[in-house]
Design a protein around this motif. Structure first.
Motif, PDB file in Angstrom:
ATOM      1  N   LEU A   6       0.856  -1.178   0.000  1.00 51.22           N
ATOM      2  CA  LEU A   6       0.000   0.000   0.000  1.00 51.22           C
ATOM      3  C   LEU A   6       0.894   1.231   0.000  1.00 51.22           C
ATOM      4  CD1 LEU A   6      -2.945   0.961   0.078  1.00 51.22           C
ATOM      5  CD2 LEU A   6      -2.783   1.002   2.574  1.00 51.22           C
ATOM      6  N   ALA A   7       0.805   2.034  -1.056  1.00 49.63           N
ATOM      7  CA  ALA A   7       1.665   3.215  -1.226  1.00 49.63           C
ATOM      8  C   ALA A   7       0.824   4.480  -1.175  1.00 49.63           C
ATOM      9  CB  ALA A   7       2.413   3.132  -2.564  1.00 49.63           C
ATOM     10  N   ASP A   8       1.323   5.480  -0.467  1.00 48.89           N
ATOM     11  CA  ASP A   8       0.625   6.754  -0.335  1.00 48.89           C
ATOM     12  C   ASP A   8       1.595   7.875  -0.687  1.00 48.89           C
ATOM     13  OD1 ASP A   8      -1.963   8.075   1.017  1.00 48.89           O
ATOM     14  OD2 ASP A   8      -0.199   9.246   1.582  1.00 48.89           O
ATOM     15  N   ILE A   9       1.175   8.820  -1.509  1.00 45.10           N
ATOM     16  CA  ILE A   9       2.016   9.953  -1.877  1.00 45.10           C
ATOM     17  C   ILE A   9       2.130  10.891  -0.673  1.00 45.10           C
ATOM     18  CG2 ILE A   9       2.315  11.901  -3.451  1.00 45.10           C
ATOM     19  CD1 ILE A   9       0.691  10.374  -5.518  1.00 45.10           C
ATOM     20  N   ASP A  10       3.352  11.210  -0.302  1.00 42.91           N
ATOM     21  CA  ASP A  10       3.576  12.052   0.873  1.00 42.91           C
ATOM     22  C   ASP A  10       3.161  13.502   0.616  1.00 42.91           C
ATOM     23  OD1 ASP A  10       4.635   9.917   2.303  1.00 42.91           O
ATOM     24  OD2 ASP A  10       6.652  10.248   1.487  1.00 42.91           O
ATOM     25  N   HIS A  11       2.479  14.090   1.577  1.00 39.22           N
ATOM     26  CA  HIS A  11       2.105  15.514   1.551  1.00 39.22           C
ATOM     27  C   HIS A  11       1.403  15.894   0.248  1.00 39.22           C
ATOM     28  CE1 HIS A  11       4.254  16.170   5.258  1.00 39.22           C
ATOM     29  NE2 HIS A  11       5.415  15.784   4.731  1.00 39.22           N
ATOM     30  N   PHE A  12       0.524  15.022  -0.229  1.00 33.92           N
ATOM     31  CA  PHE A  12      -0.125  15.303  -1.513  1.00 33.92           C
ATOM     32  C   PHE A  12      -1.040  16.524  -1.429  1.00 33.92           C
ATOM     33  CE2 PHE A  12      -3.475  14.527  -4.736  1.00 33.92           C
ATOM     34  CZ  PHE A  12      -2.681  14.545  -5.862  1.00 33.92           C
ATOM     35  N   LYS A  13      -1.649  16.750  -0.290  1.00 30.81           N
ATOM     36  CA  LYS A  13      -2.513  17.934  -0.134  1.00 30.81           C
ATOM     37  C   LYS A  13      -1.709  19.204  -0.356  1.00 30.81           C
ATOM     38  CE  LYS A  13      -5.881  20.084   2.976  1.00 30.81           C
ATOM     39  NZ  LYS A  13      -5.321  21.443   2.828  1.00 30.81           N
ATOM     40  N   GLN A  14      -0.453  19.225   0.122  1.00 27.73           N
ATOM     41  CA  GLN A  14       0.385  20.405  -0.081  1.00 27.73           C
ATOM     42  C   GLN A  14       0.699  20.621  -1.556  1.00 27.73           C
ATOM     43  OE1 GLN A  14       3.855  20.454   2.417  1.00 27.73           O
ATOM     44  NE2 GLN A  14       2.714  19.929   4.279  1.00 27.73           N
ATOM     45  N   VAL A  15       0.831  19.519  -2.288  1.00 21.85           N
ATOM     46  CA  VAL A  15       1.061  19.640  -3.734  1.00 21.85           C
ATOM     47  C   VAL A  15      -0.117  20.361  -4.390  1.00 21.85           C
ATOM     48  CG1 VAL A  15       1.395  18.377  -5.894  1.00 21.85           C
ATOM     49  CG2 VAL A  15       2.520  17.589  -3.795  1.00 21.85           C
ATOM     50  N   ASN A  16      -1.335  19.909  -4.068  1.00 16.88           N
ATOM     51  CA  ASN A  16      -2.530  20.554  -4.623  1.00 16.88           C
ATOM     52  C   ASN A  16      -2.642  22.008  -4.186  1.00 16.88           C
ATOM     53  OD1 ASN A  16      -3.680  18.507  -6.221  1.00 16.88           O
ATOM     54  ND2 ASN A  16      -4.613  17.523  -4.448  1.00 16.88           N
ATOM     55  N   ASP A  17      -2.390  22.263  -2.903  1.00 20.65           N
ATOM     56  CA  ASP A  17      -2.529  23.628  -2.396  1.00 20.65           C
ATOM     57  C   ASP A  17      -1.481  24.563  -2.956  1.00 20.65           C
ATOM     58  OD1 ASP A  17      -4.635  22.704  -0.926  1.00 20.65           O
ATOM     59  OD2 ASP A  17      -3.542  22.563   0.979  1.00 20.65           O
ATOM     60  N   THR A  18      -0.266  24.052  -3.168  1.00 19.20           N
ATOM     61  CA  THR A  18       0.844  24.895  -3.626  1.00 19.20           C
ATOM     62  C   THR A  18       0.876  25.053  -5.139  1.00 19.20           C
ATOM     63  OG1 THR A  18       2.154  24.167  -1.725  1.00 19.20           O
ATOM     64  CG2 THR A  18       3.350  25.220  -3.535  1.00 19.20           C
ATOM     65  N   TYR A  19       0.663  23.969  -5.868  1.00 22.70           N
ATOM     66  CA  TYR A  19       0.857  23.985  -7.322  1.00 22.70           C
ATOM     67  C   TYR A  19      -0.455  23.909  -8.108  1.00 22.70           C
ATOM     68  CZ  TYR A  19       5.647  22.901  -5.935  1.00 22.70           C
ATOM     69  OH  TYR A  19       6.893  22.927  -5.355  1.00 22.70           O
ATOM     70  N   GLY A  20      -1.551  23.605  -7.434  1.00 27.42           N
ATOM     71  CA  GLY A  20      -2.837  23.507  -8.121  1.00 27.42           C
ATOM     72  C   GLY A  20      -3.217  22.070  -8.424  1.00 27.42           C
ATOM     73  N   VAL A  29       8.649  14.271  -5.413  1.00 28.22           N
ATOM     74  CA  VAL A  29       7.575  13.422  -4.902  1.00 28.22           C
ATOM     75  C   VAL A  29       8.177  12.202  -4.232  1.00 28.22           C
ATOM     76  CG1 VAL A  29       5.553  12.044  -5.517  1.00 28.22           C
ATOM     77  CG2 VAL A  29       5.990  14.205  -6.687  1.00 28.22           C
ATOM     78  N   THR A  30       7.625  11.820  -3.078  1.00 27.06           N
ATOM     79  CA  THR A  30       8.052  10.616  -2.375  1.00 27.06           C
ATOM     80  C   THR A  30       6.829   9.812  -1.969  1.00 27.06           C
ATOM     81  OG1 THR A  30       8.069  11.731  -0.223  1.00 27.06           O
ATOM     82  CG2 THR A  30      10.129  11.736  -1.479  1.00 27.06           C
ATOM     83  N   LEU A  31       7.092   8.561  -1.570  1.00 30.73           N
ATOM     84  CA  LEU A  31       6.027   7.664  -1.147  1.00 30.73           C
ATOM     85  C   LEU A  31       6.308   7.139   0.256  1.00 30.73           C
ATOM     86  CD1 LEU A  31       5.510   5.314  -4.257  1.00 30.73           C
ATOM     87  CD2 LEU A  31       4.161   7.321  -3.652  1.00 30.73           C
ATOM     88  N   SER A  32       5.243   6.754   0.917  1.00 30.24           N
ATOM     89  CA  SER A  32       5.327   5.922   2.115  1.00 30.24           C
ATOM     90  C   SER A  32       4.632   4.609   1.781  1.00 30.24           C
ATOM     91  CB  SER A  32       4.637   6.594   3.306  1.00 30.24           C
ATOM     92  OG  SER A  32       5.303   7.793   3.659  1.00 30.24           O
ATOM     93  N   LEU A  33       5.343   3.496   2.016  1.00 36.53           N
ATOM     94  CA  LEU A  33       4.804   2.190   1.632  1.00 36.53           C
ATOM     95  C   LEU A  33       4.691   1.275   2.839  1.00 36.53           C
ATOM     96  CD1 LEU A  33       6.994   2.883  -1.024  1.00 36.53           C
ATOM     97  CD2 LEU A  33       5.555   1.043  -1.864  1.00 36.53           C
ATOM     98  N   GLY A  34       3.553   0.574   2.916  1.00 40.39           N
ATOM     99  CA  GLY A  34       3.358  -0.477   3.893  1.00 40.39           C
ATOM    100  C   GLY A  34       3.232  -1.810   3.194  1.00 40.39           C
ATOM    101  N   VAL A  35       3.859  -2.848   3.769  1.00 41.86           N
ATOM    102  CA  VAL A  35       3.919  -4.156   3.127  1.00 41.86           C
ATOM    103  C   VAL A  35       3.354  -5.212   4.074  1.00 41.86           C
ATOM    104  CG1 VAL A  35       5.422  -5.890   2.080  1.00 41.86           C
ATOM    105  CG2 VAL A  35       5.974  -3.456   1.851  1.00 41.86           C
ATOM    106  N   ALA A  36       2.501  -6.065   3.553  1.00 41.50           N
ATOM    107  CA  ALA A  36       1.966  -7.185   4.321  1.00 41.50           C
ATOM    108  C   ALA A  36       1.879  -8.404   3.421  1.00 41.50           C
ATOM    109  CB  ALA A  36       0.591  -6.848   4.891  1.00 41.50           C
ATOM    110  N   CYS A  37       2.021  -9.592   3.997  1.00 38.57           N
ATOM    111  CA  CYS A  37       1.951 -10.850   3.236  1.00 38.57           C
ATOM    112  C   CYS A  37       0.864 -11.756   3.800  1.00 38.57           C
ATOM    113  CB  CYS A  37       3.299 -11.569   3.278  1.00 38.57           C
ATOM    114  SG  CYS A  37       4.483 -10.913   2.096  1.00 38.57           S
ATOM    115  N   TYR A  38       0.366 -12.600   2.931  1.00 34.38           N
ATOM    116  CA  TYR A  38      -0.693 -13.527   3.305  1.00 34.38           C
ATOM    117  C   TYR A  38      -0.223 -14.501   4.377  1.00 34.38           C
ATOM    118  CZ  TYR A  38      -3.647 -17.673   2.986  1.00 34.38           C
ATOM    119  OH  TYR A  38      -4.430 -18.748   3.287  1.00 34.38           O
ATOM    120  N   ARG A  39      -1.111 -14.732   5.365  1.00 33.82           N
ATOM    121  CA  ARG A  39      -0.885 -15.742   6.394  1.00 33.82           C
ATOM    122  C   ARG A  39      -2.058 -16.703   6.367  1.00 33.82           C
ATOM    123  NH1 ARG A  39       0.074 -11.587  11.454  1.00 33.82           N
ATOM    124  NH2 ARG A  39       1.715 -10.287  10.514  1.00 33.82           N
ATOM    125  N   GLN A  40      -1.809 -17.913   6.789  1.00 31.70           N
ATOM    126  CA  GLN A  40      -2.882 -18.906   6.836  1.00 31.70           C
ATOM    127  C   GLN A  40      -4.056 -18.377   7.661  1.00 31.70           C
ATOM    128  OE1 GLN A  40      -3.541 -21.803   5.468  1.00 31.70           O
ATOM    129  NE2 GLN A  40      -1.639 -21.976   4.291  1.00 31.70           N
TER     130      GLN A  40
END
Length: 373
Positions: free
Chosen positions: A236-250, A316-327
Motif C-alpha cells: 500500500l503506497a501513499d504519496i507524501d504531503h499530496f494535499k500540499q502539492v494541490n494547495d501549492t501547485y494547483g 515526490v516521495t512515497l510511504s509504503l506499507g507491506v503485508a503478506c498472506y498468512r494462513q
C-alpha cells in the motif's frame, strides 16, 4: 514489461481478444468437421445424382482447404485469425456462387431455396466474431451485396420467373437484411457493455484498475493462496504531503503527479503483478508468489522509481506499507496490516518502507538530496 498506463483505455477494446486460446481449441475441431461436411455433401449429392455445379467444383477444394488450415493451425496457433479469415472468404465465395447458380438454374424448378443457401447468414456470424464492429459490418454489407447481385443476375438468366421464385428471392433478401441489422445491433450493445464494464473497473484519471476491480482480484488471489498454500503480498503506497502539492501547485499539477506516479509504478512491476488506485493518493499493489522479503525488495524499487526524478518540477516521495498472506487471513485483515504498516511509515518520517509488525521494521531512509513533501 509493457506499461499498464495508456491514454485511452477503450482504444483497443474491440480488438483485444481474451478468448484466443478457446478459439484455437474450437477451430481444431471445427475445421475437420467442416472438411467432413463438405466431403459428405459432395459424396451424397453425387450418389443421388444431384451434384450441382458449385458443389462439383468447390466442395472438394473447400475440404482440402480446411484440412490445410487445420495443419497450419497445429503448427502456428498464433495464426488463428488468419486461419478464420481465410475460412471466412472461402465460405463466402462458395455461398455467393451457389446463390447465383440456384437463382439462375434451379429456383424456378422448386419451392424454396437450396440447402447451401440456408448457410448464407452464417458468414455474418463469423465476420462479427472475427472482426471489429465496423470491419464486420463493411465485410457483411459487401458480402450481402455480392450475393444479391449474383442472385439478381441469376434471376435474369433464369428460363422462367414465377410468383414462387420471386417470393423466395424476396424473403431471402429481407431475412438477410434483418439478420444483419440484428447482428449489428448486438455487436453495438456488446461494445457498449464492454465500455461500461471497462469504465466501472478503471480509474478515470490514471487508467489504472480501480478499487472495485482490485477487490475482485484480491478475492481470487486469496482463494488461490488458500487452495494451493501459495504466498502473495500487498503493498500500500501513499504519496507524501499530496494535499500540499494541490494547495501549492494547483489540482492540475496534482493530477499530473497522480498520472506519473501510476505510470512509474506500473513500469517497475512484473507482468503478474496488479496495480490499482486504491484511494485519493493511495495505490495498492498485489504481488502473487511473493514472500515478505521479496515484497520488501519490490517496495524499495518502487520507492526509488518515484523519488529519483521530480514530477512537473515537484519532488515526490512515497510511504509504503507491506503485508503478506498468512494462513487463515481475510482480505480485510491483510489490508489492515498493510494500512497499519503504511501509517507507521508516515509516522516515522515518510519517504520509506515499513513491513507488517510480524517482522522487525525495515526503514528506508529518505533521499538526502531531495526534500520531503
Amino acid at each position: 514489461m509493457p506499461p499498464r498506463y495508456t491514454p485511452d483505455p477503450y482504444a483497443t477494446i474491440e480488438v483485444a481478444d481474451p478468448l484466443e486460446g478457446l478459439r484455437v481449441r474450437i477451430s481444431l475441431w471445427l475445421l475437420p468437421l467442416g472438411a467432413l461436411a463438405a466431403l459428405a455433401a459432395w459424396g451424397l449429392s453425387a450418389i443421388a445424382g444431384k451434384l450441382s455445379l458449385p458443389d462439383q467444383y468447390l466442395l472438394l477444394p473447400m475440404a482440402a482447404g480446411f484440412i490445410l488450415l487445420e495443419i497450419y493451425l497445429w503448427r502456428n496457433p498464433q495464426g488463428i485469425r488468419r486461419v478464420w479469415q481465410t475460412a471466412l472468404f472461402m465460405i463466402a465465395a462458395y455461398e455467393v456462387f451457389s446463390l447465383f447458380y440456384e437463382t439462375g438454374y434451379k429456383l424456378h424448378q422448386r419451392d424454396g431455396i437450396t440447402p447451401a443457401a440456408l448457410w448464407f447468414p452464417m458468414v455474418y456470424l463469423m465476420a462479427f466474431n472475427l472482426l471489429n464492429r465496423r470491419q464486420a459490418l463493411r465485410f457483411s454489407l459487401i458480402y450481402l451485396a455480392s450475393g444479391l447481385l449474383a442472385g439478381g443476375v441469376g434471376l435474369l438468366m433464369s428460363p422462367s420467373l414465377n410468383v414462387s421464385s420471386i417470393n423466395t428471392a424476396l424473403q431471402f433478401t429481407l431475412s438477410n437484411i434483418a439478420y444483419l441489422a440484428l447482428l449489428y445491433m448486438f455487436a453495438y450493445l456488446r461494445r457498449h457493455y464492454a465500455q461500461m464494464h471497462q469504465m466501472a473497473h478503471t480509474d478515470a484519471l490514471t487508467n489504472l484498475t480501480n478499487r472495485r476491480a482490485m477487490q475482485q482480484r484480491l478475492e481470487g488471489e486469496l482463494d488461490r493462496a488458500r487452495r494451493y498454500n501459495r504466498p502473495f503480498a500487498l503493498l500500500l503506497a501513499d504519496i507524501d504531503h499530496f494535499k500540499q502539492v494541490n494547495d501549492t501547485y494547483g489540482h492540475s499539477v496534482g493530477d499530473q503527479v497522480l498520472r506519473e506516479v501510476s505510470s512509474r509504478l506500473a513500469q517497475h512491476l512484473r507482468e503478474s503483478d496488479s496495480l490499482a488506485r486504491w484511494g485519493g493518493e493511495e495505490f495498492l499493489i498485489l504481488a502473487p508468489e511473493t514472500d515478505l522479503h521479496q515484497a520488501h525488495l519490490l517496495a524499495q524499487r518502487l520507492l526509488e522509481a518515484i523519488r529519483e526524478n521530480p514530477i512537473s518540477g515537484v519532488p515526490v516521495t512515497l510511504s509504503l506499507g507491506v503485508a503478506c498472506y498468512r494462513q487463515g487471513d481475510t482480505i480485510a485483515a491483510l489490508l489492515s496490516r498493510a494500512d497499519e504498516a503504511m501509517y507507521r511509515a508516515k509516522a516515522s518520517g515518510r519517504n520509506r518502507v515499513m513491513l507488517e509488525e510480524e517482522m522487525e521494521d525495515i526503514i528506508i531512509p529518505a533521499h538526502p538530496t531531495k526534500p520531503e513533501l
